[in-house]
Structures are given as structure tokens and as C-alpha cells.
Design a protein around this motif. Structure first.
Motif, PDB file in Angstrom:
ATOM      1  N   ILE A 106      16.435  24.409 -26.220  1.00  0.00           N
ATOM      2  CA  ILE A 106      16.092  23.438 -27.261  1.00  0.00           C
ATOM      3  C   ILE A 106      15.146  22.410 -26.658  1.00  0.00           C
ATOM      4  O   ILE A 106      15.435  21.818 -25.615  1.00  0.00           O
ATOM      5  CB  ILE A 106      17.364  22.750 -27.822  1.00  0.00           C
ATOM      6  N   ASN A 107      14.005  22.232 -27.322  1.00  0.00           N
ATOM      7  CA  ASN A 107      12.979  21.317 -26.819  1.00  0.00           C
ATOM      8  C   ASN A 107      13.259  19.899 -27.294  1.00  0.00           C
ATOM      9  O   ASN A 107      13.078  19.588 -28.460  1.00  0.00           O
ATOM     10  CB  ASN A 107      11.595  21.776 -27.294  1.00  0.00           C
ATOM     11  N   MET A 108      13.690  19.065 -26.373  1.00  0.00           N
ATOM     12  CA  MET A 108      13.960  17.657 -26.708  1.00  0.00           C
ATOM     13  C   MET A 108      12.876  16.763 -26.118  1.00  0.00           C
ATOM     14  O   MET A 108      13.052  15.554 -26.049  1.00  0.00           O
ATOM     15  CB  MET A 108      15.300  17.217 -26.109  1.00  0.00           C
ATOM     16  N   CYS A 151      18.313  23.246 -22.303  1.00  0.00           N
ATOM     17  CA  CYS A 151      17.648  22.161 -23.013  1.00  0.00           C
ATOM     18  C   CYS A 151      16.522  21.644 -22.121  1.00  0.00           C
ATOM     19  O   CYS A 151      16.644  21.678 -20.887  1.00  0.00           O
ATOM     20  CB  CYS A 151      18.721  21.098 -23.233  1.00  0.00           C
ATOM     21  N   LYS A 152      15.421  21.200 -22.722  1.00  0.00           N
ATOM     22  CA  LYS A 152      14.309  20.621 -21.939  1.00  0.00           C
ATOM     23  C   LYS A 152      14.067  19.205 -22.419  1.00  0.00           C
ATOM     24  O   LYS A 152      13.939  18.981 -23.629  1.00  0.00           O
ATOM     25  CB  LYS A 152      13.055  21.483 -22.095  1.00  0.00           C
ATOM     26  N   ILE A 153      14.041  18.273 -21.474  1.00  0.00           N
ATOM     27  CA  ILE A 153      13.833  16.866 -21.850  1.00  0.00           C
ATOM     28  C   ILE A 153      12.675  16.275 -21.040  1.00  0.00           C
ATOM     29  O   ILE A 153      12.211  16.867 -20.079  1.00  0.00           O
ATOM     30  CB  ILE A 153      15.100  15.996 -21.588  1.00  0.00           C
ATOM     31  N   VAL A 232      11.898  25.542 -10.222  1.00  0.00           N
ATOM     32  CA  VAL A 232      10.731  24.777 -10.675  1.00  0.00           C
ATOM     33  C   VAL A 232      10.057  25.480 -11.845  1.00  0.00           C
ATOM     34  O   VAL A 232      10.063  26.707 -11.943  1.00  0.00           O
ATOM     35  CB  VAL A 232       9.690  24.563  -9.554  1.00  0.00           C
ATOM     36  N   MET A 233       9.476  24.662 -12.714  1.00  0.00           N
ATOM     37  CA  MET A 233       8.829  25.163 -13.931  1.00  0.00           C
ATOM     38  C   MET A 233       7.362  24.735 -13.921  1.00  0.00           C
ATOM     39  O   MET A 233       7.063  23.585 -13.608  1.00  0.00           O
ATOM     40  CB  MET A 233       9.559  24.561 -15.135  1.00  0.00           C
ATOM     41  N   ILE A 234       6.480  25.676 -14.276  1.00  0.00           N
ATOM     42  CA  ILE A 234       5.041  25.417 -14.165  1.00  0.00           C
ATOM     43  C   ILE A 234       4.362  25.684 -15.510  1.00  0.00           C
ATOM     44  O   ILE A 234       4.531  26.762 -16.081  1.00  0.00           O
ATOM     45  CB  ILE A 234       4.391  26.338 -13.104  1.00  0.00           C
ATOM     46  N   ALA A 235       3.550  24.727 -15.976  1.00  0.00           N
ATOM     47  CA  ALA A 235       2.794  24.927 -17.215  1.00  0.00           C
ATOM     48  C   ALA A 235       1.307  25.074 -16.895  1.00  0.00           C
ATOM     49  O   ALA A 235       0.803  26.190 -16.753  1.00  0.00           O
ATOM     50  CB  ALA A 235       3.060  23.780 -18.187  1.00  0.00           C
TER      51      ALA A 235
HETATM   52  C1  FNR Z   1       2.909  22.264 -23.207  1.00  0.00           C
HETATM   53  N1  FNR Z   1       4.208  21.756 -23.069  1.00  0.00           N
HETATM   54  C2  FNR Z   1       5.209  22.206 -23.894  1.00  0.00           C
HETATM   55  N2  FNR Z   1       6.515  21.842 -23.665  1.00  0.00           N
HETATM   56  C3  FNR Z   1       7.525  22.367 -24.391  1.00  0.00           C
HETATM   57  O1  FNR Z   1       8.690  22.050 -24.149  1.00  0.00           O
HETATM   58  N3  FNR Z   1       7.250  23.253 -25.407  1.00  0.00           N
HETATM   59  C4  FNR Z   1       5.980  23.657 -25.706  1.00  0.00           C
HETATM   60  O2  FNR Z   1       5.774  24.488 -26.603  1.00  0.00           O
HETATM   61  C5  FNR Z   1       4.914  23.091 -24.960  1.00  0.00           C
HETATM   62  N4  FNR Z   1       3.595  23.427 -25.227  1.00  0.00           N
HETATM   63  C6  FNR Z   1       2.599  23.105 -24.312  1.00  0.00           C
HETATM   64  C7  FNR Z   1       1.323  23.643 -24.466  1.00  0.00           C
HETATM   65  C8  FNR Z   1       0.347  23.411 -23.493  1.00  0.00           C
HETATM   66  C9  FNR Z   1      -1.011  24.027 -23.645  1.00  0.00           C
HETATM   67  C10 FNR Z   1       0.653  22.590 -22.375  1.00  0.00           C
HETATM   68  C11 FNR Z   1      -0.373  22.324 -21.302  1.00  0.00           C
HETATM   69  C12 FNR Z   1       1.910  22.016 -22.247  1.00  0.00           C
HETATM   70  C13 FNR Z   1       4.569  20.925 -21.894  1.00  0.00           C
HETATM   71  C14 FNR Z   1       4.822  21.822 -20.672  1.00  0.00           C
HETATM   72  O3  FNR Z   1       5.859  22.759 -20.886  1.00  0.00           O
HETATM   73  C15 FNR Z   1       5.160  20.981 -19.435  1.00  0.00           C
HETATM   74  O4  FNR Z   1       6.349  20.269 -19.672  1.00  0.00           O
HETATM   75  C16 FNR Z   1       4.056  19.978 -19.064  1.00  0.00           C
HETATM   76  O5  FNR Z   1       2.763  20.528 -19.227  1.00  0.00           O
HETATM   77  C17 FNR Z   1       4.211  19.505 -17.606  1.00  0.00           C
HETATM   78  O6  FNR Z   1       4.123  20.598 -16.713  1.00  0.00           O
HETATM   79  P1  FNR Z   1       2.813  20.859 -15.809  1.00  0.00           P
HETATM   80  O7  FNR Z   1       1.673  21.136 -16.740  1.00  0.00           O
HETATM   81  O8  FNR Z   1       2.563  19.583 -15.042  1.00  0.00           O
HETATM   82  O9  FNR Z   1       3.184  22.029 -14.937  1.00  0.00           O
END
Ligand code: FNR
Length: 306
Positions: A106-108, A151-153, A232-235
Motif C-alpha cells: 500500500i502506497n502511503m 507498506c511504503k511511506i 534497498v529499493m531503487i527507482a
Molecule cells: C516514482 N515513485 C513512486 N513511488 C511509489 O510508491 N509508487 C509509484 O508508483 C511511484 N512512481 C514513480 C515514478 C517515477 C518515474 C519515479 C522516478 C518515482 C517514487 C519512487 O518509488 C522512489 O520512492 C523515489 O524515486 C526515491 O527513490 P530513488 O529514485 O532515489 O531511487
């Protein structure tokens, strides 16, 4: 699901569809989150087997609109991330997908205006009375589903408030907590506060997935050391070059881009999402105004894009 010592592809709207998740996993991601999907959309969907592609599609009833596509190969590592502000609707939506995914998150933490105006994402963390709703959503899913719930906060204004929230979330019985080390008002270029993630890790017994500012493979260990987090989680680091997950080092980004487009064609990805992702890669490494960027911008079909 085991959340210890894992490399996790973060949820990313328009990016984290099936081809990108498979790509990240091929390079070494252990757990791959899908893009956030809002419960309102999912409750309109039915599950269909796509015999041509060999996928499981969740399609808006009476249409061909695919909201979520997955396949057996990722069953043990794919996390479905949902946006919701309502426990009952979240449960109805979750029941549709939960048998086909490894976990539900769940995205919080979403600070975007569409989430906030719908009372979802970070809006749920903004007022003490709404935190009750967060806990209710998580408890409802935990009690009624036989699926891993996480959950993600984001961080709250003070470290003490975030720790208090994290402890209450832990009590709902979630299996792990992902923490993006930024506050709602922070911009993506502001540094992630790994020290505040460390405060949360020190206060919880469940695994914490640390997120924010890992751009190289070497950053994964640095981040784990600095935060004490299990995983660790990477975006963005993955969006710009999905081979970041490889212990052997990154591949050239244009080779990764080519493989991504190949997978998009193979899995019949929505062309708009493919274009968005390719454009983000080009903007980071090159320039949209050069010939390649212009051509991608103009492309309407996979034939053009390829
Ligand atoms: C995101 N982020 C994000 N977070 C989330 O919980 N659900 C989502 O659908 C999205 N969508 C999203 C799209 C794009 C293009 C980006 C760049 C980011 C946030 C992401 O999951 C993450 O929390 C942050 O980007 C921080 O991580 P990084 O980028 O520093 O590794």
C-alpha cells in the motif's frame, strides 16, 4: 516473501510494467514492484488468461484496457502496489490480484496532487486522524487475505513522528516497511535522509527496505551500512540503467534501452508507457532534441520505435 538482503526495484508509474520488471530481474533485482495502481481502477477489472502472450491480464470489464499484466516467471517476486484511501475498496481490489502476485503493497508516500486530492498516498500521513485510516486499511488486508502485505511511506516532519508511525504500522502485522527517505515537501534533487531511515530501522523488528539515492551498485552496501536496513529499493537509478542491479557492473545504457524495447514488443506493452520510459532514459543520458529523441517523440507504433 523474504525481505532480508534483497535488491528491490521500486514502484514507478508508467515504468514498472511487466517488461521493465523482467528486465530488472534479469540483471539481478530480487523483488520487483509494479507501478502504483489505484483501487478504483482495479475493482473494475477481471482476470483474463492471455494465451497468445502467456500472461495473466487484469482488464477493465467489457474493454481491452489492460490495467495490470503479469506472468508465471515473476510470480514469486512481483509486488502489486495499490493506491487507496478506503479499507473496504482496498480489500475488494486486492482480492482480484492477490493470488497472482507475491505481495501487496500500500502506497502511503505519494506526494502527487492526484493522490493527495483523492485522500491517498501521503495525504493519509498528513493528519493524525487519517493515520487511523492507514492502519485500518493495513489491518483489513492482513486479516482477510492470505497474502504478504507491506507498506511504503515517506518521512514525516520529525524523525520522532515517523518512528511513531512506523511502530503503529508494524503493529498491523505487515511483513516489511519500505521507507523513502524524503519528506513530502522535499524535491527529488534534495538528498535522501538515510539517518532518519536508520532511526526507523532501530525502532522496528520487521525488515525495513531503505529507499532514496542509490545510483550505483556500490551504493547498496553503503545504504545498508548507513541505515541498518535489511534491503534497498531503487527507482531512478534503475530507470536510467536497469543493469544497476548487476554485481558485474553496469552495461552501456543504450544496450539496456534496446533490450527494454525488445521486451516491450514481446510482451505487447502499452506504447505510451514504453515511450515515456525510453524518453526518461534519453533525457538522463543524452538529449531529447537530438535525432534519436525527436524520432522517439514522433513514434506512434512499435515499428517506428524499433
Ligand atoms: C516514482 N515513485 C513512486 N513511488 C511509489 O510508491 N509508487 C509509484 O508508483 C511511484 N512512481 C514513480 C515514478 C517515477 C518515474 C519515479 C522516478 C518515482 C517514487 C519512487 O518509488 C522512489 O520512492 C523515489 O524515486 C526515491 O527513490 P530513488 O529514485 O532515489 O531511487
Amino acid at each position: 516473501m523474504d525481505y532480508h538482503n534483497k535488491l528491490v526495484l521500486a514502484p514507478m508509474v508508467r515504468v514498472g510494467t511487466l517488461p521493465f520488471r523482467l528486465l530488472a530481474a534479469e540483471y539481478g533485482a530480487d523483488i520487483t514492484y509494479g507501478e502504483e495502481i489505484i483501487d478504483h481502477r482495479l475493482v473494475k477489472c477481471e482476470r483474463r488468461l492471455n494465451e497468445i502472450l502467456g500472461t495473466i491480464d487484469f482488464v477493465v470489464k467489457g474493454t481491452k484496457e489492460v490495467v495490470f499484466r503479469t506472468c508465471c516467471a515473476e510470480k514469486n517476486r512481483v509486488v502489486f502496489q495499490m493506491g487507496t484511501a478506503d479499507a473496504i475498496r482496498a480489500l475488494s481490489a486486492a482480492q482480484i490480484v492477490c493470488k497472482d502476485v507475491a505481495a501487496l503493497d500500500i502506497n502511503m508516500g505519494c506526494p502527487k496532487s492526484f493522490s493527495l486530492s483523492g485522500g491517498m498516498g501521503a495525504a493519509l500521513l498528513s493528519k493524525p486522524e487519517l493515520i487511523h485510516d492507514v492502519l485500518l486499511i493495513l489491518t483489513t488486508l492482513r486479516r482477510n487475505l492470505d497474502t504478504t502485505i507491506t507498506c511504503k511511506i515517506r518521512l514525516l516532519d520529525s524523525s520522532q513522528e515517523t518512528v511513531e508511525l512506523a511502530r503503529r504500522i508494524e503493529k498491523t502485522g505487515v511483513s516489511a516497511l519500505a521507507v523513502h527517505g524524503r519528506k513530502v515537501k522535499d524535491r527529488p534533487r534534495d538528498p535522501a535522509k538515510w539517518n532518519e531511515i536508520a532511526d526507523i530501522v532501530a525502532s522496528l523488528s520487521i525488515p525495513v527496505i531503505a529507499n532514496g539515492d542509490a545510483f550505483e551498485y556500490e551504493d547498496f552496501e553503503r545504504m545498508k551500512d548507513a541505515t541498518g536496513a535489511s534491503s534497498v529499493m531503487i527507482a531512478r537509478g534503475a530507470l536510467w540503467n536497469a543493469s544497476i542491479f548487476s554485481a558485474k557492473g553496469k552495461l552501456p545504457w543504450d544496450a539496456v534501452k534496446k533490450e527494454y524495447v525488445r521486451k516491450c514488443i514481446l510482451w505487447d506493452n502499452d506504447i505510451k508507457s514504453t515511450k515515456y520510459t525510453v524518453k526518461e532514459m534519453i533525457i538522463h543520458h543524452s538529449c531529447l532534441e537530438l535525432a534519436e529523441g525527436k524520432a522517439v517523440n514522433k513514434s506512434d507504433t512499435y515499428k517506428d520505435l524499433a
